[in-house]
Design an enzyme around this catalytic site. Sequence first.
Site, PDB file in Angstrom:
ATOM      1  N   ALA A  13     -11.092   4.053  26.174  1.00  0.00           N
ATOM      2  CA  ALA A  13     -10.753   5.117  27.231  1.00  0.00           C
ATOM      3  C   ALA A  13     -10.758   4.533  28.725  1.00  0.00           C
ATOM      4  O   ALA A  13      -9.860   4.248  29.312  1.00  0.00           O
ATOM      5  CB  ALA A  13     -11.961   6.074  27.110  1.00  0.00           C
ATOM      6  N   CYS A  45     -12.284  10.951  20.228  1.00  0.00           N
ATOM      7  CA  CYS A  45     -12.554  12.251  20.218  1.00  0.00           C
ATOM      8  C   CYS A  45     -11.933  12.961  18.921  1.00  0.00           C
ATOM      9  O   CYS A  45     -12.293  13.996  18.538  1.00  0.00           O
ATOM     10  CB  CYS A  45     -11.979  13.063  21.486  1.00  0.00           C
ATOM     11  SG  CYS A  45     -12.515  12.155  22.837  1.00  0.00           S
ATOM     12  N   VAL A  83     -16.567 -10.266  23.044  1.00  0.00           N
ATOM     13  CA  VAL A  83     -17.167 -11.270  23.999  1.00  0.00           C
ATOM     14  C   VAL A  83     -18.659 -11.406  23.973  1.00  0.00           C
ATOM     15  O   VAL A  83     -19.506 -10.277  23.612  1.00  0.00           O
ATOM     16  CB  VAL A  83     -16.859 -10.301  25.432  1.00  0.00           C
ATOM     17  CG1 VAL A  83     -17.678 -11.248  26.719  1.00  0.00           C
ATOM     18  CG2 VAL A  83     -15.464 -10.563  25.781  1.00  0.00           C
ATOM     19  N   GLY A 116     -18.529   0.686  26.452  1.00  0.00           N
ATOM     20  CA  GLY A 116     -18.799   2.223  25.680  1.00  0.00           C
ATOM     21  C   GLY A 116     -20.546   2.211  25.546  1.00  0.00           C
ATOM     22  O   GLY A 116     -21.166   1.618  25.927  1.00  0.00           O
ATOM     23  N   GLY A 248     -26.652  11.209  19.304  1.00  0.00           N
ATOM     24  CA  GLY A 248     -26.560  10.544  21.034  1.00  0.00           C
ATOM     25  C   GLY A 248     -26.060   9.380  20.685  1.00  0.00           C
ATOM     26  O   GLY A 248     -26.307   8.619  19.709  1.00  0.00           O
ATOM     27  N   PRO A 280     -19.817  -9.387  43.177  1.00  0.00           N
ATOM     28  CA  PRO A 280     -18.487  -8.659  43.640  1.00  0.00           C
ATOM     29  C   PRO A 280     -17.325  -8.969  42.893  1.00  0.00           C
ATOM     30  O   PRO A 280     -16.300  -8.395  42.987  1.00  0.00           O
ATOM     31  CB  PRO A 280     -18.429  -9.475  44.892  1.00  0.00           C
ATOM     32  CG  PRO A 280     -19.410 -10.750  44.816  1.00  0.00           C
ATOM     33  CD  PRO A 280     -20.226 -10.335  43.819  1.00  0.00           C
ATOM     34  N   ASP A 287     -18.798   4.834  29.299  1.00  0.00           N
ATOM     35  CA  ASP A 287     -20.217   5.133  28.819  1.00  0.00           C
ATOM     36  C   ASP A 287     -21.287   4.486  29.198  1.00  0.00           C
ATOM     37  O   ASP A 287     -22.362   4.661  28.980  1.00  0.00           O
ATOM     38  CB  ASP A 287     -19.902   5.397  27.221  1.00  0.00           C
ATOM     39  CG  ASP A 287     -19.177   6.487  26.884  1.00  0.00           C
ATOM     40  OD1 ASP A 287     -18.873   7.229  27.513  1.00  0.00           O
ATOM     41  OD2 ASP A 287     -18.991   6.691  25.485  1.00  0.00           O
ATOM     42  N   VAL A 334     -16.563  20.546  26.627  1.00  0.00           N
ATOM     43  CA  VAL A 334     -16.132  21.902  25.942  1.00  0.00           C
ATOM     44  C   VAL A 334     -16.285  21.372  24.513  1.00  0.00           C
ATOM     45  O   VAL A 334     -16.077  20.002  24.113  1.00  0.00           O
ATOM     46  CB  VAL A 334     -14.865  22.363  26.225  1.00  0.00           C
ATOM     47  CG1 VAL A 334     -14.019  21.131  25.927  1.00  0.00           C
ATOM     48  CG2 VAL A 334     -14.540  23.559  25.541  1.00  0.00           C
TER      49      VAL A 334
HETATM   50  P1  FAD Z   1     -15.142   3.344  24.373  1.00  0.00           P
HETATM   51  O1  FAD Z   1     -13.950   4.221  24.177  1.00  0.00           O
HETATM   52  O2  FAD Z   1     -16.231   3.530  23.209  1.00  0.00           O
HETATM   53  O3  FAD Z   1     -14.718   1.825  24.101  1.00  0.00           O
HETATM   54  C1  FAD Z   1     -15.442   0.828  24.141  1.00  0.00           C
HETATM   55  C2  FAD Z   1     -14.707  -0.387  23.422  1.00  0.00           C
HETATM   56  O4  FAD Z   1     -15.387  -1.718  23.688  1.00  0.00           O
HETATM   57  C3  FAD Z   1     -14.974  -0.218  22.090  1.00  0.00           C
HETATM   58  O5  FAD Z   1     -13.713  -0.407  21.153  1.00  0.00           O
HETATM   59  C4  FAD Z   1     -15.997  -1.510  21.438  1.00  0.00           C
HETATM   60  O6  FAD Z   1     -15.365  -1.994  20.312  1.00  0.00           O
HETATM   61  C5  FAD Z   1     -15.284  -2.612  22.867  1.00  0.00           C
HETATM   62  N1  FAD Z   1     -16.790  -3.444  22.794  1.00  0.00           N
HETATM   63  C6  FAD Z   1     -17.883  -3.239  23.049  1.00  0.00           C
HETATM   64  N2  FAD Z   1     -18.605  -4.346  23.157  1.00  0.00           N
HETATM   65  C7  FAD Z   1     -17.702  -5.271  23.270  1.00  0.00           C
HETATM   66  C8  FAD Z   1     -17.659  -6.654  23.324  1.00  0.00           C
HETATM   67  N3  FAD Z   1     -18.861  -7.309  23.471  1.00  0.00           N
HETATM   68  N4  FAD Z   1     -16.546  -7.382  23.263  1.00  0.00           N
HETATM   69  C9  FAD Z   1     -15.209  -6.754  23.026  1.00  0.00           C
HETATM   70  N5  FAD Z   1     -15.268  -5.633  22.684  1.00  0.00           N
HETATM   71  C10 FAD Z   1     -16.326  -4.807  23.140  1.00  0.00           C
HETATM   72  N6  FAD Z   1     -15.626  12.859  25.101  1.00  0.00           N
HETATM   73  C11 FAD Z   1     -15.001  13.906  25.459  1.00  0.00           C
HETATM   74  O7  FAD Z   1     -14.662  14.090  26.820  1.00  0.00           O
HETATM   75  N7  FAD Z   1     -14.457  14.786  24.553  1.00  0.00           N
HETATM   76  C12 FAD Z   1     -14.539  14.916  23.513  1.00  0.00           C
HETATM   77  O8  FAD Z   1     -14.156  15.604  22.578  1.00  0.00           O
HETATM   78  C13 FAD Z   1     -15.287  13.587  22.773  1.00  0.00           C
HETATM   79  N8  FAD Z   1     -15.539  13.623  21.471  1.00  0.00           N
HETATM   80  C14 FAD Z   1     -15.984  12.510  20.951  1.00  0.00           C
HETATM   81  C15 FAD Z   1     -16.243  12.339  19.600  1.00  0.00           C
HETATM   82  C16 FAD Z   1     -16.508  11.162  18.994  1.00  0.00           C
HETATM   83  C17 FAD Z   1     -16.725  10.983  17.670  1.00  0.00           C
HETATM   84  C18 FAD Z   1     -16.862  10.099  19.943  1.00  0.00           C
HETATM   85  C19 FAD Z   1     -17.466   8.706  19.149  1.00  0.00           C
HETATM   86  C20 FAD Z   1     -16.903  10.152  21.239  1.00  0.00           C
HETATM   87  C21 FAD Z   1     -16.354  11.464  21.848  1.00  0.00           C
HETATM   88  N9  FAD Z   1     -16.209  11.486  23.253  1.00  0.00           N
HETATM   89  C22 FAD Z   1     -15.747  12.691  24.050  1.00  0.00           C
HETATM   90  C23 FAD Z   1     -16.780  10.588  24.080  1.00  0.00           C
HETATM   91  C24 FAD Z   1     -15.574   9.582  24.445  1.00  0.00           C
HETATM   92  O9  FAD Z   1     -14.796   9.147  23.442  1.00  0.00           O
HETATM   93  C25 FAD Z   1     -15.983   8.369  25.396  1.00  0.00           C
HETATM   94  O10 FAD Z   1     -17.041   9.060  26.431  1.00  0.00           O
HETATM   95  C26 FAD Z   1     -15.094   7.341  25.837  1.00  0.00           C
HETATM   96  O11 FAD Z   1     -14.610   6.905  24.898  1.00  0.00           O
HETATM   97  C27 FAD Z   1     -15.803   6.183  26.261  1.00  0.00           C
HETATM   98  O12 FAD Z   1     -15.011   5.178  26.997  1.00  0.00           O
HETATM   99  P2  FAD Z   1     -15.372   3.806  27.005  1.00  0.00           P
HETATM  100  O13 FAD Z   1     -14.331   3.098  27.493  1.00  0.00           O
HETATM  101  O14 FAD Z   1     -16.745   3.724  27.915  1.00  0.00           O
HETATM  102  O15 FAD Z   1     -15.953   3.494  25.702  1.00  0.00           O
END
Ligand code: FAD
Length: 550
Positions: A13, A45, A83, A116, A248, A280, A287, A334
Amino acid sequence: MAAKRVVIVGGVAGGASCAARLRRMDETAEILILDRGPYVSFANCGLPYYVGNVIQQESKLLLASPALFRERFNIEVRTRHEVLCIDRAAQTLQVREQESGREYSQPYDALVLSPGAAPICPPWPGVDLPGIFTLRSVPDSRAMRAWIEDRKPRKAVVVGGGFIGLEMAENLVHRGLEVTIVEMAAQVMPPLDAEMAEYARQRLLERGVKLALSDAVSAFEAAPNGGLLVQTKSGAAYEAEMVVLAIGVRPETGLARAAGLEIGERSGIRVNEQMRTADPRIWAVGDAVEVRNRITGQWELIPLAGPANRQGRVAADAICGREVRFEGVQATAVCGFFDLTAAMTGATEKSLRHAGIDGYHCVYLHPAQHVGYYPGAQAMHLKLLFRKSDGRVLGAQAVGGEGVARRIDVISTAMQMKATVYDLEEAELCYAPQFGAAKDAVNMAGMIAANVLRGDAELAPWAEIGSTEAFLLDVREPGEFAVGAIPGAVNIPLGQLRARLGELPREREIWVNCAVGQRAYYACRILAQHGLQAKNLSGGFGTYRALHPL
Ligand code: FAD
């Protein structure tokens, strides 16, 4: 000036939206996404619905491939590249290519962390037993589907009654499983205020989901019949052939911590309004970061897709030297399950109390999603919180069927523009019989709240209903009163009120209720204009039932 080489850790995301925005802002930058998983830009999601087979093809979850990133955006994506650490002084990352085990050093000019959050999985005895799952990635959902298809489980325990837990419960029921939810809090959907979550509890029970509230898992055991035994702190044990942990998520801060970046009080990466860390050259989004709650001003972890996407965009703009600010998060969320929608935005009473904020009022209403004369009208339950001093809207929660998300989105947008309840009463919203009412639920909420602030209808405090000396007056019809009433209430139907004013005390407050609040408001206006001290029990008997479930 744009950084030359931007490396993004995590390509879902926050990371993917950051990369795409960067390219739109700067054709010359080298942009590289590294993700340790097999996919980028997948629909986390949607995962519960893939487990439930509502989404039947895995490919539907894959929103963009590395090839698409390359062709459309000239962005390089390396999946299955983890990483391992950041060398801030050298501006390099240590990366492991998972398939070969090869490690290499990857330089960057600007680094964006979007790793994430990981599902919380406490070290409970037996937590590694087969059949116990968490859900974060496409392979996780694939594993659950395979378990359901191969083992044909009959019973499942979902640990955690939050948004993902409830979505999982619905999808497992959809696959024919009998589901028990074990939840440590005394309510499902812990982010909601308890009385609003009550409607969700009732719906789950109606649809055959068993609930073990105020109880926590203590251990898992392999059962003699080959299944699992889920043991709880209360001493209960639940048999299941499948368990989903949905208690969670915890921000993935390992890389940031090891690199000496600041971690905040809620254990997320601390960033400024441009999503930049204290270094910087390093930004962080999604997340993994802490965000300021726009209402309470507190640092919070709000793991939602919308904020992650917007933060990715802000970070991209900041890297390109644009003046941007991420304004914080209002926690607009929601969730749908068993034909019920629960949505919220801004503060709850719980979060206001937690932040030490008082000086607010709350009103309840139970309007239909559209005019009652159009077929299919159904009540929704709406709670609005607003500041006493100036009517500023602080938060709203709604539970019901159709139309719930729309009302919360309207209120959320208004709140982001610093709206007051007076703005809500004046809001011009679209109307035709199948969509709403000329006085929409949002207008009604604003009007009820504004009436309170103008002194036209004082609120009686629900919290004191069991201890008050006030005279309790119920203005519903006798047939409604007979089905259930607030203990001690006296029934005088609204139509008889003017003729029976002599039966009411002049020296005591009179707390008035009806079914949903409207007739009680009319009654309060009659009583007040006859010199009686009337207060409205907001939301009426509908709210009493949610506050005092049977
Ligand atoms: P993520 O989307 O989790 O992406 C992080 C990525 O980083 C992952 O692919 C991981 O493999 C990669 N990564 C981590 N560490 C490393 C590393 N050291 N090296 C290389 N890659 C790495 N939110 C809503 O608003 N509505 C919803 O209905 C909803 N439903 C959800 C249902 C489920 C089952 C889940 C799990 C989440 C849901 N969410 C929902 C939450 C939403 O998906 C997250 O808030 C969002 O994806 C966060 O984005 P992000 O980029 O922070 O992390």
